[in-house]
Design a protein around this motif. Sequence first.
Motif, PDB file in Angstrom:
ATOM      1  N   ILE A  19     -61.525 -15.017  29.170  1.00  0.00           N
ATOM      2  CA  ILE A  19     -60.525 -15.731  28.381  1.00  0.00           C
ATOM      3  C   ILE A  19     -59.917 -14.789  27.350  1.00  0.00           C
ATOM      4  N   ARG A  20     -60.751 -13.981  26.730  1.00  0.00           N
ATOM      5  CA  ARG A  20     -60.261 -13.021  25.744  1.00  0.00           C
ATOM      6  C   ARG A  20     -59.221 -12.074  26.353  1.00  0.00           C
ATOM      7  N   ASP A  21     -59.440 -11.673  27.595  1.00  0.00           N
ATOM      8  CA  ASP A  21     -58.487 -10.780  28.263  1.00  0.00           C
ATOM      9  C   ASP A  21     -57.102 -11.410  28.351  1.00  0.00           C
ATOM     10  N   TYR A  22     -57.061 -12.703  28.627  1.00  0.00           N
ATOM     11  CA  TYR A  22     -55.774 -13.399  28.754  1.00  0.00           C
ATOM     12  C   TYR A  22     -55.115 -13.572  27.389  1.00  0.00           C
ATOM     13  N   ILE A  23     -55.915 -13.804  26.364  1.00  0.00           N
ATOM     14  CA  ILE A  23     -55.371 -13.923  25.014  1.00  0.00           C
ATOM     15  C   ILE A  23     -54.789 -12.581  24.567  1.00  0.00           C
ATOM     16  N   GLU A  24     -55.522 -11.518  24.809  1.00  0.00           N
ATOM     17  CA  GLU A  24     -55.030 -10.194  24.427  1.00  0.00           C
ATOM     18  C   GLU A  24     -53.750  -9.839  25.180  1.00  0.00           C
ATOM     19  N   ALA A  25     -53.689 -10.216  26.459  1.00  0.00           N
ATOM     20  CA  ALA A  25     -52.469  -9.967  27.231  1.00  0.00           C
ATOM     21  C   ALA A  25     -51.302 -10.748  26.658  1.00  0.00           C
ATOM     22  N   ALA A  26     -51.570 -11.964  26.196  1.00  0.00           N
ATOM     23  CA  ALA A  26     -50.522 -12.790  25.599  1.00  0.00           C
ATOM     24  C   ALA A  26     -50.000 -12.174  24.303  1.00  0.00           C
ATOM     25  N   ILE A  27     -50.897 -11.644  23.498  1.00  0.00           N
ATOM     26  CA  ILE A  27     -50.483 -10.974  22.260  1.00  0.00           C
ATOM     27  C   ILE A  27     -49.630  -9.754  22.579  1.00  0.00           C
ATOM     28  N   GLU A  28     -50.075  -8.994  23.567  1.00  0.00           N
ATOM     29  CA  GLU A  28     -49.340  -7.799  23.973  1.00  0.00           C
ATOM     30  C   GLU A  28     -47.921  -8.132  24.432  1.00  0.00           C
ATOM     31  N   ARG A  29     -47.746  -9.316  25.028  1.00  0.00           N
ATOM     32  CA  ARG A  29     -46.438  -9.715  25.537  1.00  0.00           C
ATOM     33  C   ARG A  29     -45.629 -10.520  24.515  1.00  0.00           C
ATOM     34  N   GLY A  30     -46.134 -10.630  23.303  1.00  0.00           N
ATOM     35  CA  GLY A  30     -45.383 -11.256  22.237  1.00  0.00           C
ATOM     36  C   GLY A  30     -45.335 -12.769  22.274  1.00  0.00           C
ATOM     37  N   LEU A  31     -46.350 -13.407  22.863  1.00  0.00           N
ATOM     38  CA  LEU A  31     -46.359 -14.874  22.931  1.00  0.00           C
ATOM     39  C   LEU A  31     -46.753 -15.478  21.585  1.00  0.00           C
ATOM     40  N   ASP A  32     -46.191 -16.638  21.313  1.00  0.00           N
ATOM     41  CA  ASP A  32     -46.586 -17.425  20.147  1.00  0.00           C
ATOM     42  C   ASP A  32     -47.772 -18.321  20.466  1.00  0.00           C
ATOM     43  N   MET A  33     -47.866 -18.757  21.728  1.00  0.00           N
ATOM     44  CA  MET A  33     -48.919 -19.671  22.150  1.00  0.00           C
ATOM     45  C   MET A  33     -49.416 -19.253  23.525  1.00  0.00           C
ATOM     46  N   ILE A  34     -50.723 -19.356  23.727  1.00  0.00           N
ATOM     47  CA  ILE A  34     -51.297 -19.123  25.047  1.00  0.00           C
ATOM     48  C   ILE A  34     -52.245 -20.273  25.365  1.00  0.00           C
ATOM     49  N   GLY A  35     -51.997 -20.917  26.479  1.00  0.00           N
ATOM     50  CA  GLY A  35     -52.848 -22.016  26.911  1.00  0.00           C
ATOM     51  C   GLY A  35     -53.835 -21.546  27.962  1.00  0.00           C
ATOM     52  N   ILE A  36     -55.084 -21.892  27.785  1.00  0.00           N
ATOM     53  CA  ILE A  36     -56.120 -21.585  28.772  1.00  0.00           C
ATOM     54  C   ILE A  36     -56.360 -22.864  29.567  1.00  0.00           C
ATOM     55  N   SER A  37     -56.230 -22.791  30.880  1.00  0.00           N
ATOM     56  CA  SER A  37     -56.235 -24.019  31.693  1.00  0.00           C
ATOM     57  C   SER A  37     -56.927 -23.790  33.025  1.00  0.00           C
ATOM     58  N   ASP A  38     -58.190 -23.416  32.967  1.00  0.00           N
ATOM     59  CA  ASP A  38     -58.880 -23.107  34.215  1.00  0.00           C
ATOM     60  C   ASP A  38     -59.132 -24.371  35.039  1.00  0.00           C
ATOM     61  N   HIS A  39     -59.453 -24.160  36.315  1.00  0.00           N
ATOM     62  CA  HIS A  39     -59.643 -25.258  37.253  1.00  0.00           C
ATOM     63  C   HIS A  39     -60.831 -26.129  36.855  1.00  0.00           C
ATOM     64  N   SER A  40     -60.612 -27.409  36.804  1.00  0.00           N
ATOM     65  CA  SER A  40     -61.678 -28.348  36.445  1.00  0.00           C
ATOM     66  C   SER A  40     -62.766 -28.375  37.517  1.00  0.00           C
TER      67      SER A  40
END
Length: 268
Positions: A19-40
């Motif tokens: 999850i941290r990897d996806y958050i860091e990628a979002a920061i790198e791409r300049g996102l304001d919000m990142i939603g984590i939505s893995d398969h239930s």
Amino acid sequence: MKFDFHTHHWRCGHAEGSIRDYIEAAIERGLDMIGISDHSPYFGSDEDHPHPGVAMSASEFPNYVREVLELKKEYAGKIEVLLGVESDFFPEHLEAYKRRYAAYPFDYIIGSVHQSDGVSIFNKNRWNNLTKQQQKEQKDRYLELVAQSAKSGMFDILGHIDAMKANYPAFSDIQTEAVDRTLKIIAECDIAIEINTSGKTKLVGGWYPSDDILERALHYGVKVTFGSDAHVPSRVADEWELARQRLLEIGYKEWAYFRARKRYMASL
């Protein structure tokens, strides 16, 4: 407002990274919000992990929620991390899923139809030797499930609403009134759909939904949001700007974002 509401990670068994990897990628791409939505998990099953490689185990779900909430606090001030989940839609197990989700502080829930007639929508062999009438019946049943998911009251976003075309591009050419009927229901239920850029990773090579569906969705007043459906961190916000421009060309003026199961609208 730049966001991506559809991302996965290692727990589902077919995505890479934490999850941290996806958050860091979002920061790198300049996102304001990142939603984590893995398969239930498959909450309709008595087994803890009936489908490894497809979704997380039921016993792992609390750990998933806890990790996202911890990272939400850790990254506050850097990026807004949202707790989501991509939920399978099985009408016969609706109440079991609702009970499980009620225990957690989700920001949004994505509802996705991944099976129709007990077969994966991504299984290209399901189309073998079907007549045109049988193809139409397959598409109609799939879209009826999408419509039922809108009416279920469980979801904030409907995921990849024409993803049955993923490994069978001719799906889009099957003519049926069910497309408009489903879009009308989605509009009446006031559920957002996503423009999902992961179709480029499949045989169809394009986004979900197709432009003609987006145009008709706008006609009926359906709200839209964005999700990359990233299964690797490098795809976070993939083609976000292209999707934004496409929506503007079609005629959209705004798109949806979410917090605490409430929808807000931001200008494109």
